[in-house]
Design a protein around this motif. Structure first.
Motif, PDB file in Angstrom:
ATOM      1  N   VAL A 114       0.861  -1.185   0.000  1.00 28.35           N
ATOM      2  CA  VAL A 114       0.000   0.000   0.000  1.00 28.35           C
ATOM      3  C   VAL A 114       0.896   1.233   0.000  1.00 28.35           C
ATOM      4  O   VAL A 114       1.442   1.624   1.029  1.00 28.35           O
ATOM      5  N   ASP A 115       1.074   1.814  -1.191  1.00 29.47           N
ATOM      6  CA  ASP A 115       1.845   3.061  -1.303  1.00 29.47           C
ATOM      7  C   ASP A 115       0.865   4.214  -1.517  1.00 29.47           C
ATOM      8  O   ASP A 115      -0.351   4.039  -1.403  1.00 29.47           O
ATOM      9  N   LEU A 116       1.375   5.396  -1.832  1.00 26.38           N
ATOM     10  CA  LEU A 116       0.494   6.558  -1.961  1.00 26.38           C
ATOM     11  C   LEU A 116      -0.509   6.395  -3.105  1.00 26.38           C
ATOM     12  O   LEU A 116      -1.614   6.948  -3.061  1.00 26.38           O
ATOM     13  N   HIS A 117      -0.141   5.625  -4.136  1.00 28.28           N
ATOM     14  CA  HIS A 117      -1.077   5.384  -5.245  1.00 28.28           C
ATOM     15  C   HIS A 117      -2.242   4.498  -4.787  1.00 28.28           C
ATOM     16  O   HIS A 117      -3.397   4.756  -5.122  1.00 28.28           O
ATOM     17  N   VAL A 118      -1.926   3.470  -4.010  1.00 29.04           N
ATOM     18  CA  VAL A 118      -2.958   2.554  -3.515  1.00 29.04           C
ATOM     19  C   VAL A 118      -3.888   3.273  -2.538  1.00 29.04           C
ATOM     20  O   VAL A 118      -5.097   3.032  -2.521  1.00 29.04           O
ATOM     21  N   VAL A 119      -3.322   4.178  -1.739  1.00 30.37           N
ATOM     22  CA  VAL A 119      -4.135   4.978  -0.805  1.00 30.37           C
ATOM     23  C   VAL A 119      -5.173   5.799  -1.576  1.00 30.37           C
ATOM     24  O   VAL A 119      -6.269   6.067  -1.084  1.00 30.37           O
ATOM     25  N   ARG A 120      -4.853   6.150  -2.796  1.00 30.77           N
ATOM     26  CA  ARG A 120      -5.797   6.889  -3.653  1.00 30.77           C
ATOM     27  C   ARG A 120      -6.750   5.935  -4.377  1.00 30.77           C
ATOM     28  O   ARG A 120      -7.961   6.145  -4.403  1.00 30.77           O
ATOM     29  N   VAL A 121      -6.188   4.875  -4.969  1.00 32.81           N
ATOM     30  CA  VAL A 121      -6.959   3.997  -5.856  1.00 32.81           C
ATOM     31  C   VAL A 121      -7.940   3.096  -5.106  1.00 32.81           C
ATOM     32  O   VAL A 121      -9.096   2.951  -5.519  1.00 32.81           O
ATOM     33  N   ALA A 122      -7.502   2.475  -4.011  1.00 37.73           N
ATOM     34  CA  ALA A 122      -8.348   1.495  -3.306  1.00 37.73           C
ATOM     35  C   ALA A 122      -9.671   2.099  -2.826  1.00 37.73           C
ATOM     36  O   ALA A 122     -10.736   1.522  -3.073  1.00 37.73           O
ATOM     37  N   PRO A 123      -9.662   3.278  -2.170  1.00 38.06           N
ATOM     38  CA  PRO A 123     -10.945   3.868  -1.775  1.00 38.06           C
ATOM     39  C   PRO A 123     -11.792   4.325  -2.968  1.00 38.06           C
ATOM     40  O   PRO A 123     -13.015   4.273  -2.909  1.00 38.06           O
ATOM     41  N   SER A 155      -1.167   0.042  -7.566  1.00 37.72           N
ATOM     42  CA  SER A 155      -0.153   1.090  -7.637  1.00 37.72           C
ATOM     43  C   SER A 155       0.176   1.431  -9.094  1.00 37.72           C
ATOM     44  O   SER A 155       0.230   2.600  -9.477  1.00 37.72           O
ATOM     45  N   PHE A 156       0.375   0.393  -9.915  1.00 37.75           N
ATOM     46  CA  PHE A 156       0.631   0.634 -11.344  1.00 37.75           C
ATOM     47  C   PHE A 156      -0.561   1.325 -12.005  1.00 37.75           C
ATOM     48  O   PHE A 156      -0.390   2.223 -12.821  1.00 37.75           O
ATOM     49  N   HIS A 157      -1.756   0.900 -11.629  1.00 37.29           N
ATOM     50  CA  HIS A 157      -2.979   1.499 -12.180  1.00 37.29           C
ATOM     51  C   HIS A 157      -3.057   2.982 -11.795  1.00 37.29           C
ATOM     52  O   HIS A 157      -3.456   3.822 -12.601  1.00 37.29           O
ATOM     53  N   GLY A 158      -2.628   3.269 -10.561  1.00 38.26           N
ATOM     54  CA  GLY A 158      -2.628   4.653 -10.080  1.00 38.26           C
ATOM     55  C   GLY A 158      -1.602   5.529 -10.783  1.00 38.26           C
ATOM     56  O   GLY A 158      -1.809   6.728 -10.961  1.00 38.26           O
ATOM     57  N   ARG A 159      -0.516   4.916 -11.210  1.00 38.95           N
ATOM     58  CA  ARG A 159       0.520   5.663 -11.939  1.00 38.95           C
ATOM     59  C   ARG A 159       0.074   5.926 -13.372  1.00 38.95           C
ATOM     60  O   ARG A 159       0.395   6.962 -13.954  1.00 38.95           O
ATOM     61  N   GLU A 160      -0.648   4.955 -13.972  1.00 41.66           N
ATOM     62  CA  GLU A 160      -0.992   5.037 -15.396  1.00 41.66           C
ATOM     63  C   GLU A 160      -2.343   5.691 -15.669  1.00 41.66           C
ATOM     64  O   GLU A 160      -2.464   6.550 -16.539  1.00 41.66           O
ATOM     65  N   ILE A 161      -3.366   5.257 -14.942  1.00 43.07           N
ATOM     66  CA  ILE A 161      -4.739   5.650 -15.284  1.00 43.07           C
ATOM     67  C   ILE A 161      -5.462   6.373 -14.146  1.00 43.07           C
ATOM     68  O   ILE A 161      -6.011   7.454 -14.333  1.00 43.07           O
ATOM     69  N   CYS A 162      -5.467   5.759 -12.962  1.00 39.32           N
ATOM     70  CA  CYS A 162      -6.208   6.347 -11.836  1.00 39.32           C
ATOM     71  C   CYS A 162      -5.328   7.364 -11.108  1.00 39.32           C
ATOM     72  O   CYS A 162      -5.053   7.265  -9.921  1.00 39.32           O
ATOM     73  N   ARG A 163      -4.910   8.361 -11.871  1.00 37.87           N
ATOM     74  CA  ARG A 163      -4.008   9.400 -11.373  1.00 37.87           C
ATOM     75  C   ARG A 163      -4.779  10.375 -10.489  1.00 37.87           C
ATOM     76  O   ARG A 163      -6.009  10.269 -10.381  1.00 37.87           O
ATOM     77  N   PRO A 164      -4.112  11.353  -9.855  1.00 34.22           N
ATOM     78  CA  PRO A 164      -4.867  12.324  -9.046  1.00 34.22           C
ATOM     79  C   PRO A 164      -6.070  12.901  -9.812  1.00 34.22           C
ATOM     80  O   PRO A 164      -7.151  13.059  -9.262  1.00 34.22           O
ATOM     81  N   THR A 165      -5.841  13.223 -11.115  1.00 37.19           N
ATOM     82  CA  THR A 165      -6.982  13.496 -11.999  1.00 37.19           C
ATOM     83  C   THR A 165      -7.156  12.241 -12.846  1.00 37.19           C
ATOM     84  O   THR A 165      -6.384  12.002 -13.771  1.00 37.19           O
ATOM     85  N   PRO A 166      -8.148  11.405 -12.515  1.00 37.19           N
ATOM     86  CA  PRO A 166      -8.227  10.085 -13.149  1.00 37.19           C
ATOM     87  C   PRO A 166      -8.649  10.134 -14.616  1.00 37.19           C
ATOM     88  O   PRO A 166      -9.406  11.000 -15.028  1.00 37.19           O
ATOM     89  N   LYS A 167      -8.100   9.167 -15.379  1.00 36.34           N
ATOM     90  CA  LYS A 167      -8.482   9.047 -16.795  1.00 36.34           C
ATOM     91  C   LYS A 167      -9.574   7.980 -16.902  1.00 36.34           C
ATOM     92  O   LYS A 167      -9.349   6.898 -17.449  1.00 36.34           O
ATOM     93  N   CYS A 168     -10.754   8.302 -16.396  1.00 34.53           N
ATOM     94  CA  CYS A 168     -11.841   7.317 -16.325  1.00 34.53           C
ATOM     95  C   CYS A 168     -12.220   6.773 -17.701  1.00 34.53           C
ATOM     96  O   CYS A 168     -12.608   5.618 -17.831  1.00 34.53           O
ATOM     97  N   GLU A 169     -12.067   7.623 -18.729  1.00 33.13           N
ATOM     98  CA  GLU A 169     -12.445   7.193 -20.081  1.00 33.13           C
ATOM     99  C   GLU A 169     -11.533   6.074 -20.588  1.00 33.13           C
ATOM    100  O   GLU A 169     -11.896   5.336 -21.509  1.00 33.13           O
TER     101      GLU A 169
END
Length: 210
Positions: free
Chosen positions: A137-146, A179-193
């Protein structure tokens, strides 16, 4: 946490996509991995990748690191965030472990060493090809999981516990995959499309309902 979602099934596409991805730290062996994991805390993987070759030229293995003087190591790590503490931790680890082949390969022993928490230990085990004993659980997972809805809150330990309770052990690599998903797609501004998890994503469902 939405009870309607069958997470072991829902998380499969995420694991399938990212399970073979290597961690962004550019290490060449377990010794380098351990050192870089310690150095990357509160710093960026990109920065550590840039400065690591020079450090490993001076200290190519655990034995060489154990012979470093505090002043020399401090100077070698200067410029890395929190370098004074990290220098102290790495020397303590080197004095404890002494040689590369003695680096422990279980969560309990790794987390007993200074500067290595659960996240770092889980990364070391994953990248060494060992069975998962926890969830990264890194900072990306803290964003993506919730956002997904598989966990709630912002406390990494609580998020890890929730994921471990929700998924079977064989799927615990879901943490690094998120975490990889958070780096690529589910970024702070997510690329939901571009996201392939929207069908089960709580955040996306809320967006659609607005």
């Amino acid at each position: 946490m939405p009870t309607a979602v069958n997470w072991p099934k829902a998380i499969e596409p995420l694991i399938k996509k990212y399970k073979d991805f290597k961690h962004p730290l550019d290490y060449k062996n377990t010794y380098q991995l351990l050192v870089m994991v310690v150095l990357s805390a509160q710093d960026s993987d990109k920065h550590i990748n840039k400065v690591a070759p020079e450090i490993f030229e001076k200290y190519p293995n655990m034995t060489a690191l154990s012979k470093a003087t505090p002043d020399d190591l401090l100077e070698a790590l200067r410029g890395i965030r929190n370098f004074a503490n990290k220098s102290k931790w790495l020397l303590e680890i080197a004095h404890l472990v002494k040689k590369d082949s003695a680096i422990p390969m279980n969560l309990e022993a790794l987390t007993e060493m200074p500067g290595i928490g659960r996240k770092s230990a889980n990364v070391i085990l994953r990248e060494s090809g060992k069975p998962a004993e926890g969830v990264i659980v890194d900072l990306h997972v803290v964003r993506v999981a919730p956002r997904l809805g598989i966990a709630t809150g912002t406390d990494p330990k609580k998020i890890e516990k929730q994921i471990m309770e929700t998924l079977p052990e064989k799927q615990w690599d879901a943490g690094m995959c998120m975490s990889f998903h958070g780096r690529e797609i589910c970024r702070p501004t997510p690329k939901c499309e571009e996201c392939f998890m929207t069908k089960v994503c709580a955040y996306y469902q809320r967006l659609k309902a607005e």
